[in-house]
Design a protein around this motif. Structure first.
Motif, PDB file in Angstrom:
ATOM      1  N   ARG A  51       0.799  -1.486  -0.112  1.00 11.35           N
ATOM      2  CA  ARG A  51       0.122  -0.014  -0.252  1.00 11.35           C
ATOM      3  C   ARG A  51       0.677   1.087  -0.324  1.00 11.35           C
ATOM      4  NH1 ARG A  51      -5.787   1.065   2.263  1.00 11.35           N
ATOM      5  NH2 ARG A  51      -5.655   3.305   2.671  1.00 11.35           N
ATOM      6  N   SER A  52       2.278   1.507   0.884  1.00 12.11           N
ATOM      7  CA  SER A  52       2.941   2.465   1.066  1.00 12.11           C
ATOM      8  C   SER A  52       3.872   2.665  -0.290  1.00 12.11           C
ATOM      9  CB  SER A  52       3.332   2.147   2.859  1.00 12.11           C
ATOM     10  OG  SER A  52       2.853   1.696   3.052  1.00 12.11           O
ATOM     11  N   PHE A  53       4.711   1.637  -1.052  1.00 11.84           N
ATOM     12  CA  PHE A  53       4.971   1.937  -1.970  1.00 11.84           C
ATOM     13  C   PHE A  53       4.044   2.112  -3.563  1.00 11.84           C
ATOM     14  CE2 PHE A  53       8.416   0.227   0.536  1.00 11.84           C
ATOM     15  CZ  PHE A  53       9.586   1.012   0.327  1.00 11.84           C
TER      16      PHE A  53
ATOM     17  N   VAL B 282       3.005   7.076  -6.283  1.00  9.52           N
ATOM     18  CA  VAL B 282       3.231   7.044  -7.845  1.00  9.52           C
ATOM     19  C   VAL B 282       1.693   7.545  -7.908  1.00  9.52           C
ATOM     20  CG1 VAL B 282       4.809   6.256  -8.879  1.00  9.52           C
ATOM     21  CG2 VAL B 282       2.930   5.140  -8.556  1.00  9.52           C
ATOM     22  N   THR B 283       0.625   7.514  -6.553  1.00 11.25           N
ATOM     23  CA  THR B 283      -0.947   7.479  -7.285  1.00 11.25           C
ATOM     24  C   THR B 283      -1.386   9.428  -7.351  1.00 11.25           C
ATOM     25  OG1 THR B 283      -1.418   5.517  -6.525  1.00 11.25           O
ATOM     26  CG2 THR B 283      -3.336   7.020  -6.350  1.00 11.25           C
ATOM     27  N   LYS B 284      -1.827   9.614  -7.607  1.00  9.20           N
ATOM     28  CA  LYS B 284      -2.723  11.206  -7.370  1.00  9.20           C
ATOM     29  C   LYS B 284      -3.752  11.003  -6.537  1.00  9.20           C
ATOM     30  CE  LYS B 284      -4.843  15.785  -8.966  1.00  9.20           C
ATOM     31  NZ  LYS B 284      -3.839  16.654 -10.260  1.00  9.20           N
ATOM     32  N   PRO B 285      -3.374  11.859  -5.500  1.00  2.64           N
ATOM     33  CA  PRO B 285      -5.370  11.071  -4.996  1.00  2.64           C
ATOM     34  C   PRO B 285      -6.357  12.269  -5.056  1.00  2.64           C
ATOM     35  CG  PRO B 285      -3.224  11.974  -3.164  1.00  2.64           C
ATOM     36  CD  PRO B 285      -2.640  12.133  -4.469  1.00  2.64           C
ATOM     37  N   ASP B 286      -7.633  11.906  -4.767  1.00  2.49           N
ATOM     38  CA  ASP B 286      -8.770  11.873  -5.012  1.00  2.49           C
ATOM     39  C   ASP B 286      -9.178  13.068  -3.700  1.00  2.49           C
ATOM     40  OD1 ASP B 286      -9.368  10.471  -7.456  1.00  2.49           O
ATOM     41  OD2 ASP B 286      -9.999   8.970  -6.161  1.00  2.49           O
ATOM     42  N   TRP B 287      -9.839  14.094  -4.281  1.00  2.00           N
ATOM     43  CA  TRP B 287     -10.383  15.095  -3.805  1.00  2.00           C
ATOM     44  C   TRP B 287     -11.290  14.680  -2.224  1.00  2.00           C
ATOM     45  CZ3 TRP B 287      -8.118  19.791  -2.145  1.00  2.00           C
ATOM     46  CH2 TRP B 287      -7.453  20.208  -3.504  1.00  2.00           C
ATOM     47  N   GLY B 288     -11.866  13.851  -2.573  1.00  2.00           N
ATOM     48  CA  GLY B 288     -12.961  13.132  -1.312  1.00  2.00           C
ATOM     49  C   GLY B 288     -14.415  13.902  -0.671  1.00  2.00           C
ATOM     50  N   LEU B 289     -14.288  15.185  -2.036  1.00  4.11           N
ATOM     51  CA  LEU B 289     -15.518  15.436  -1.405  1.00  4.11           C
ATOM     52  C   LEU B 289     -16.518  15.745  -1.688  1.00  4.11           C
ATOM     53  CD1 LEU B 289     -13.109  19.375  -1.011  1.00  4.11           C
ATOM     54  CD2 LEU B 289     -13.334  17.183   0.867  1.00  4.11           C
ATOM     55  N   ASP B 290     -17.443  14.810  -1.923  1.00  2.10           N
ATOM     56  CA  ASP B 290     -18.716  13.778  -2.070  1.00  2.10           C
ATOM     57  C   ASP B 290     -20.186  15.568  -1.828  1.00  2.10           C
ATOM     58  OD1 ASP B 290     -17.285  11.368  -3.130  1.00  2.10           O
ATOM     59  OD2 ASP B 290     -17.711  11.408  -1.393  1.00  2.10           O
ATOM     60  N   SER B 291     -19.829  15.969  -0.362  1.00  2.32           N
ATOM     61  CA  SER B 291     -20.989  16.928  -0.107  1.00  2.32           C
ATOM     62  C   SER B 291     -20.256  17.737   1.457  1.00  2.32           C
ATOM     63  CB  SER B 291     -22.140  15.852   0.145  1.00  2.32           C
ATOM     64  OG  SER B 291     -22.132  15.601   1.443  1.00  2.32           O
ATOM     65  N   VAL B 292     -21.356  18.972   0.846  1.00  2.00           N
ATOM     66  CA  VAL B 292     -21.209  19.601   2.324  1.00  2.00           C
ATOM     67  C   VAL B 292     -22.336  20.156   2.774  1.00  2.00           C
ATOM     68  CG1 VAL B 292     -21.120  21.463   0.233  1.00  2.00           C
ATOM     69  CG2 VAL B 292     -20.074  22.043   2.735  1.00  2.00           C
ATOM     70  N   VAL B 293     -22.691  20.324   3.801  1.00  5.83           N
ATOM     71  CA  VAL B 293     -24.049  20.557   4.649  1.00  5.83           C
ATOM     72  C   VAL B 293     -24.624  22.272   4.768  1.00  5.83           C
ATOM     73  CG1 VAL B 293     -25.830  20.802   6.612  1.00  5.83           C
ATOM     74  CG2 VAL B 293     -24.084  18.105   6.494  1.00  5.83           C
ATOM     75  N   GLY B 294     -25.354  22.573   3.722  1.00  3.35           N
ATOM     76  CA  GLY B 294     -25.668  23.246   3.677  1.00  3.35           C
ATOM     77  C   GLY B 294     -26.672  24.647   4.937  1.00  3.35           C
TER      78      GLY B 294
ATOM     79  N   HIS C  95       0.499  20.779 -11.851  1.00  2.52           N
ATOM     80  CA  HIS C  95       1.146  19.199 -12.215  1.00  2.52           C
ATOM     81  C   HIS C  95       2.183  18.879 -11.374  1.00  2.52           C
ATOM     82  CE1 HIS C  95      -2.607  20.947 -15.405  1.00  2.52           C
ATOM     83  NE2 HIS C  95      -2.601  20.899 -14.723  1.00  2.52           N
ATOM     84  N   ASN C  96       1.732  17.132 -11.977  1.00  2.00           N
ATOM     85  CA  ASN C  96       3.363  16.571 -11.684  1.00  2.00           C
ATOM     86  C   ASN C  96       3.734  16.240 -13.137  1.00  2.00           C
ATOM     87  OD1 ASN C  96       5.270  14.915 -11.406  1.00  2.00           O
ATOM     88  ND2 ASN C  96       3.602  13.356 -10.136  1.00  2.00           N
ATOM     89  N   ALA C  97       5.215  17.279 -12.939  1.00  2.00           N
ATOM     90  CA  ALA C  97       6.278  17.720 -13.881  1.00  2.00           C
ATOM     91  C   ALA C  97       6.472  16.449 -14.951  1.00  2.00           C
ATOM     92  CB  ALA C  97       7.200  18.385 -13.367  1.00  2.00           C
ATOM     93  N   ARG C  98       7.105  15.360 -14.096  1.00  2.00           N
ATOM     94  CA  ARG C  98       7.419  14.122 -15.083  1.00  2.00           C
ATOM     95  C   ARG C  98       6.207  13.838 -16.553  1.00  2.00           C
ATOM     96  NH1 ARG C  98       5.325   9.245 -11.184  1.00  2.00           N
ATOM     97  NH2 ARG C  98       3.662   9.259 -11.798  1.00  2.00           N
ATOM     98  N   ASP C  99       4.410  13.959 -16.381  1.00  2.00           N
ATOM     99  CA  ASP C  99       3.533  14.020 -16.917  1.00  2.00           C
ATOM    100  C   ASP C  99       3.636  15.646 -17.493  1.00  2.00           C
ATOM    101  OD1 ASP C  99       3.180  12.300 -15.496  1.00  2.00           O
ATOM    102  OD2 ASP C  99       1.950  13.000 -14.483  1.00  2.00           O
TER     103      ASP C  99
ATOM    104  N   ASP D 238      -1.688   8.153   3.334  1.00  2.00           N
ATOM    105  CA  ASP D 238      -2.454   8.061   1.877  1.00  2.00           C
ATOM    106  C   ASP D 238      -1.822   9.029   0.691  1.00  2.00           C
ATOM    107  OD1 ASP D 238      -2.729   5.412   1.907  1.00  2.00           O
ATOM    108  OD2 ASP D 238      -5.009   5.501   2.129  1.00  2.00           O
ATOM    109  N   GLU D 239      -1.796  10.150   1.639  1.00  2.00           N
ATOM    110  CA  GLU D 239      -1.607  11.511   1.384  1.00  2.00           C
ATOM    111  C   GLU D 239       0.345  11.748   1.409  1.00  2.00           C
ATOM    112  OE1 GLU D 239      -2.437  14.663  -0.259  1.00  2.00           O
ATOM    113  OE2 GLU D 239      -4.336  13.404   0.160  1.00  2.00           O
ATOM    114  N   TYR D 240       0.442  11.622   2.324  1.00  2.00           N
ATOM    115  CA  TYR D 240       1.649  12.049   2.702  1.00  2.00           C
ATOM    116  C   TYR D 240       2.904  11.386   1.733  1.00  2.00           C
ATOM    117  CZ  TYR D 240       5.848  12.551   5.883  1.00  2.00           C
ATOM    118  OH  TYR D 240       7.229  13.147   6.035  1.00  2.00           O
ATOM    119  N   LEU D 241       2.983  10.281   1.474  1.00  2.00           N
ATOM    120  CA  LEU D 241       2.973   9.294   0.929  1.00  2.00           C
ATOM    121  C   LEU D 241       3.315   9.443  -1.326  1.00  2.00           C
ATOM    122  CD1 LEU D 241       3.175   5.519   1.886  1.00  2.00           C
ATOM    123  CD2 LEU D 241       4.908   7.403   2.787  1.00  2.00           C
TER     124      LEU D 241
END
Length: 419
Positions: A53-55, A59-71, A140-144, A295-298
């Motif tokens: 999981r760590s390695f 090389v994975t860009k995390p998703d924002w994972g912000l599905d909803s917000v309470v208004g 953006h990731n410079a390698r891309d 997951d974010e730090y790595l």
């Protein structure tokens, strides 16, 4: 070619460890071992799961994972991530809260380009969304990025920020976190001279190295101890053929991650040992505290070589911004030209990256700004991460920043005048 070989060798090492972890987990999880009960199999499988999981996350860009917000109406409103402006080295993205009237507070979060993706500020975005319309810089990731896209140094970064501010209009509140604080200050000063009407209403600088010498830390001292030639030889590599940015000189994310981990190696070693133990005892979860953090730090990204080198040389070594001698696109940037943008400084008492005083130095540079538009806050007991994403941010700093924004918004001023 030797730089390219080193780049591919690092990625090969990462890939090999990911494979080793997956293999160990698979082998130790064979049902046949149930006939020969032994805790060693559980430990081997746990090590493999944590290692794989760590390695793989590196090389994975995390998703924002912000599905909803309470208004304010008490209902959940769907959040969609939209590209407002697309540029080769970074986009301006907007978190659109569907079914909700536009908020009076319009906030631009300036994310660091220091090895991690903008998703590092996910919790910051999440905490602001109920009370503001939020945009963020998504680098953006410079390698891309193909070599044909050209260079990207701190002057280009500053021009991107100026363009983003201009695009969003003057009724804007900018919050710059850590590394981009001096460049956000420079971008505001650049607009003050070139396009005054495009300046934001407020600028909040959180834990950034405006003057690295104001209170040196291990991080800022590093820039003093090494020469530019040493940095070029030790840190820079050329992207391999596997990526769209083949041939581009970068400061690799994997190398940056190694530096991050080495700064607190004992803490990280202990965290992974404890996680392996928890997994072996079936006490860990897919989204537990350890996994959410790492997951974010790595997840790291490459930085263009010219951005890294110009940051070290011009911000840390020559202290161009600290001495008000910064030049963008051939134009001197006078920070004293800022005369109507309210500026707030936020620092953490225990910040070991941008120590207290480094960011506060910005207020002395704002010679054209009245004291009534300057503010500063030192958060007791807070470290670097806590001042923008931790408990200190949620409980103390965030309310202060929102109050600062409201105090310097036209609608608030009008209400006070009527009263």
């Amino acid at each position: 070619m030797r730089y390219m070989m080193t780049y591919d060798l690092m990625d090969t090492f990462r890939n090999t460890n990911q494979w080793a972890g997956a293999s160990a987990q698979a082998i130790a999880s064979y049902p046949i071992w149930g006939m020969f009960p032994n805790p060693a199999f559980n430990l081997m499988a746990a090590w493999g799961e944590v290692t794989e999981r760590s390695f793989s996350r590196m090389v994975t860009k995390p998703d924002w994972g912000l599905d909803s917000v309470v208004g304010a109406d008490g209902r959940d409103h769907i959040v969609t991530v939209e590209n407002d402006l697309r540029r080769p080295f970074g986009d301006l993205i907007h978190f659109d809260v569907q079914g909700r009237a536009p908020k009076k507070r319009r906030v631009l979060l300036v994310a660091p380009m220091s090895g991690h993706y903008a998703t590092l500020l996910r919790s910051t975005v999440q905490s602001l969304l109920p009370d503001a319309d939020v945009w963020i810089t998504d680098w953006h990731n410079a390698r891309d990025i193909p070599v044909s896209a050209g260079k990207f140094d701190i002057e280009d970064y500053t021009l991107y920020l100026a363009e983003f501010m201009d695009h969003l209009g003057p009724d804007l509140h900018v919050i710059a976190v850590c590394q981009p604080a001096p460049l956000a200050l420079a971008a505001t000063a650049y607009l003050a001279a070139q396009n005054p009407k495009a300046q934001p209403r407020t600028l909040t600088l959180i834990g950034g190295p405006i003057d690295p010498d104001a209170n040196p830390s291990d991080v800022t001292d590093f820039g003093r101890r090494v020469t530019m030639g040493q940095l070029e030889q030790m840190m820079l590599q050329r992207v391999g053929f596997k990526h769209a940015g083949v041939g581009r000189m970068v400061y690799p994310g994997l190398l940056q991650l190694a530096s991050f981990v080495s700064m607190n190696s004992e803490t990280h070693s202990s965290a992974f040992y404890e996680q392996i133990m928890r997994v072996s005892k079936a006490e860990a979860g897919d989204h537990d505290k350890h996994n959410k953090f790492y997951d974010e730090y790595l997840a790291v990204m490459d930085m263009t070589a010219e951005f890294y080198m110009s940051t070290v040389e011009r911000v840390f070594k020559n202290r161009e911004i600290a001495q008000n001698q910064f030049v963008v696109d051939g134009r001197p940037v006078d920070i004293g030209a800022i005369n109507n943008v309210a500026v707030k400084i936020v620092e953490g008492e225990n910040d070991d990256i941008s120590a207290p005083g480094q960011c506060l130095a910005a207020l002395d540079l704002l010679t054209g700004l009245p004291d009534s538009k300057k503010a500063a806050h030192l958060e007791p007991g807070a470290g670097h991460y806590g001042i923008f994403a931790g408990k200190s941010w949620r409980n103390n700093i965030r309310p202060l920043v929102l109050d600062f924004i409201d105090a310097n918004s036209p609608a608030t001023a009008k209400r006070k005048k009527r009263a």
